[in-house]
Design an enzyme around this catalytic site. Sequence first.
Site, PDB file in Angstrom:
ATOM      1  N   GLU A 155      32.629  37.705  33.123  1.00 51.32           N
ATOM      2  CA  GLU A 155      33.037  36.521  32.348  1.00 51.32           C
ATOM      3  C   GLU A 155      31.971  36.074  31.346  1.00 51.32           C
ATOM      4  OE1 GLU A 155      34.406  33.531  35.140  1.00 51.32           O
ATOM      5  OE2 GLU A 155      36.362  34.470  35.244  1.00 51.32           O
ATOM      6  N   GLU A 312      41.012  39.388  38.191  1.00 53.87           N
ATOM      7  CA  GLU A 312      40.835  38.439  39.300  1.00 53.87           C
ATOM      8  C   GLU A 312      42.033  37.506  39.362  1.00 53.87           C
ATOM      9  OE1 GLU A 312      37.295  36.038  39.140  1.00 53.87           O
ATOM     10  OE2 GLU A 312      36.050  37.690  38.476  1.00 53.87           O
TER      11      GLU A 312
HETATM   12  C1  GAL Z   1      35.677  33.615  38.421  1.00 56.44           C
HETATM   13  C2  GAL Z   1      34.424  34.465  38.603  1.00 56.44           C
HETATM   14  C3  GAL Z   1      34.303  34.952  40.023  1.00 56.44           C
HETATM   15  C4  GAL Z   1      34.524  33.837  40.991  1.00 56.44           C
HETATM   16  C5  GAL Z   1      35.872  33.213  40.721  1.00 56.44           C
HETATM   17  C6  GAL Z   1      36.261  32.111  41.662  1.00 56.44           C
HETATM   18  O1  GAL Z   1      35.611  32.838  37.275  1.00 56.44           O
HETATM   19  O2  GAL Z   1      34.449  35.560  37.737  1.00 56.44           O
HETATM   20  O3  GAL Z   1      33.026  35.526  40.202  1.00 56.44           O
HETATM   21  O4  GAL Z   1      33.513  32.895  40.869  1.00 56.44           O
HETATM   22  O5  GAL Z   1      35.873  32.678  39.426  1.00 56.44           O
HETATM   23  O6  GAL Z   1      37.538  31.605  41.360  1.00 56.44           O
END
Ligand code: GAL
Length: 672
Positions: A155, A312
């Site tokens: 990110e 994710e």
């Molecule tokens: C994302 C991040 C992850 C984790 C996740 C939690 O933004 O890339 O490492 O922190 O959020 O929701």
Amino acid sequence: MRFPPIVPGFSQLIHGGDYNPDQWMDMEVWKEDMRIAKAMGINSLSVGIFSWTALEPREGEYSFGWLDTILDMMAAQGMKAMLATPSGARPAWLSQKYPEVLRVSEDGLRNQHGGRHNHCLSSPVYREKVQKINTLLAERYKDHPALGAWHISNEYGGECFCPLCQERFRQWLQRKYDSLDALNHAWWTAFWSHTYTDWSQIEAPSRRGETSVHGQKLDWKRFTTEQFIDFYRAETEPLKRITPNVPCTTNLMGTYPGIDYFALAKALDFASWDNYPQWTGYTKDDVPLAAETAFKHDLMRGVKQRPFFLMESCPSATNWRPYARLHRPGVHILQSLQAVGHGADSVQYFQFRKSRGSSEKLHGAVVDHVGHEHTRVNEEIARLGSMLQGLSGVVGQDTPAKAALLYDWQNAWALNDAQGLNNVDKKYFDTVMDHYRALWSQGVQLDILSEDADLAGYDLVVAPMLYMVREGLGQRLRAFVEAGGTLMSTFGSGYVDENDLCYLGGFPGPLRATLGIWCEEIDVLLPGESNEILYHGQRYRLFDYAEQLHLEGAVSLAEYRKDFYAGKPALTVNALGKGRAYFLAGRLEDGFMRAFYQDLLAEAGIERFELPYGCSLALRGEGEEEYAFLLNFAAEACKVNLSGVDALSGERLEAVELEGHGVRVLKRLKRG
Ligand code: GAL
Ligand code: ZN
């Protein structure tokens, strides 16, 4: 059309997520992880994302053994790794020995070691250290059967205001403008005596200094984007050299405002992103959020114009939301298949095994603290896992879109920076969503494009609040309409050029002749205030903006009914060549948007579907290989009058009954 799979030779939908075995360092735990992964139908894990210290505990001392073991265990079950470069967070020894790697905030203060995403993108030491560890990773795993793709950093985001970054900003400006005269003109620096007489006088805009020179602020944002592209190139240089056939990506964040993703995406082999919508389940209407999420998927497909990875998502409670609510039954499968329907070739999670400590210990995961897979959440993950296996024919399938919507970061930057119009909220995103929702709710397949995109092949282009019209776009839109296209344009368009300098001679600047209107002024409505228009004898409310038009060839289709401009045009159309260009002068309520687009789609010959409220339709592929995702975001059951064959069960369906939060994927969808 069908693209080759993103991971070469791997033609399944990817199912998996972020995995931090280095938080455990325990073979018994790892064995359980592999067993549970298999039981969940998981075929990929993203590893090493924040593992720098585990890989290099002291400067120049390496420890790859644990990662060797994990990758071997993954390979033994045919899994593919998204292998990360660890630059998203750095070891304490690195910050301690080389403080220059830490970011400097807008206030000019050097950060301390903590957190993540806390490095300077210019720092030569940081770049060198990152390249070194990336080189070692690539050399070590180049022939490893588990290596599927490179997950670059994590990110990318933020800004750095250190002296090195400021110097690079000046160099970037010199390359861009060549002469100070050109820069002074583009930035309109005669305003408030801001004219620069030497390059060294220029600083990054910040709340301690410059906040009013729009061209400068715009260039700083472009420069920040360039910094990330440049850093990404430096990070991937060893990977491209040592593993030329392994694709690289970095996980994006939808509409994150700090980077022009259309520009960054050019450097990526494929796009991927992290999706965390806050579904309520029953208490509130989730349909607008469903549309917004669909839009973000389309945007993430749009930045490369090809399938992407959902890198994710959360299978349960997202712990950083104000209310870390559980997904209601079915919602996990629904949000996952929504992503796939809109072009994702993967469903990946944050996180595979829940952390035991620190800030993410209560974040939803595949493996919960209980340590086994006999949970409500796991039941749904496993069910999704087998659905994804059954849908592997979707991999690489393109979205058949005849309509495009322009969404543009640079436009958003300029518009949101403008002092004027509505200073509380310009409503760019809301306006984009008004148009998107009207089309999405009618099953229209849409591509999201930047202002610079090629418009050939589309029948309809929707361009909400195109405030900034960059060089050449005016001509391209004109040619598009003349050749038979339909253009839908709105208030707040054609105000400034690429330098954020206002168009002289009448708005909407380069769109004026195409739209056949001159916008003399724009009224801003107060919160709660509305005007009104009549369309097909029906009254609809108009909010927020009321652009004041003169017809210059266009005809009026509806007029304002209130205020001193009652009777003046609020919706116009201009016939030009073989096409038509529409203009909507204010924000209209959803009922109008739907009715209006229904007519427009019929006229433009674009396929639409009759769907119950809350139900959406996403298509991938064509002909025998077409997959139709019917997704119900309402809590109530619904019936869709479409027939086809259930892609998973093979059952022939004359109509589709969907439970609340239910999904069906059909093949051989029958039209008409
Ligand atoms: C994302 C991040 C992850 C984790 C996740 C939690 O933004 O890339 O490492 O922190 O959020 O929701
Ligand atoms: Zn810096």
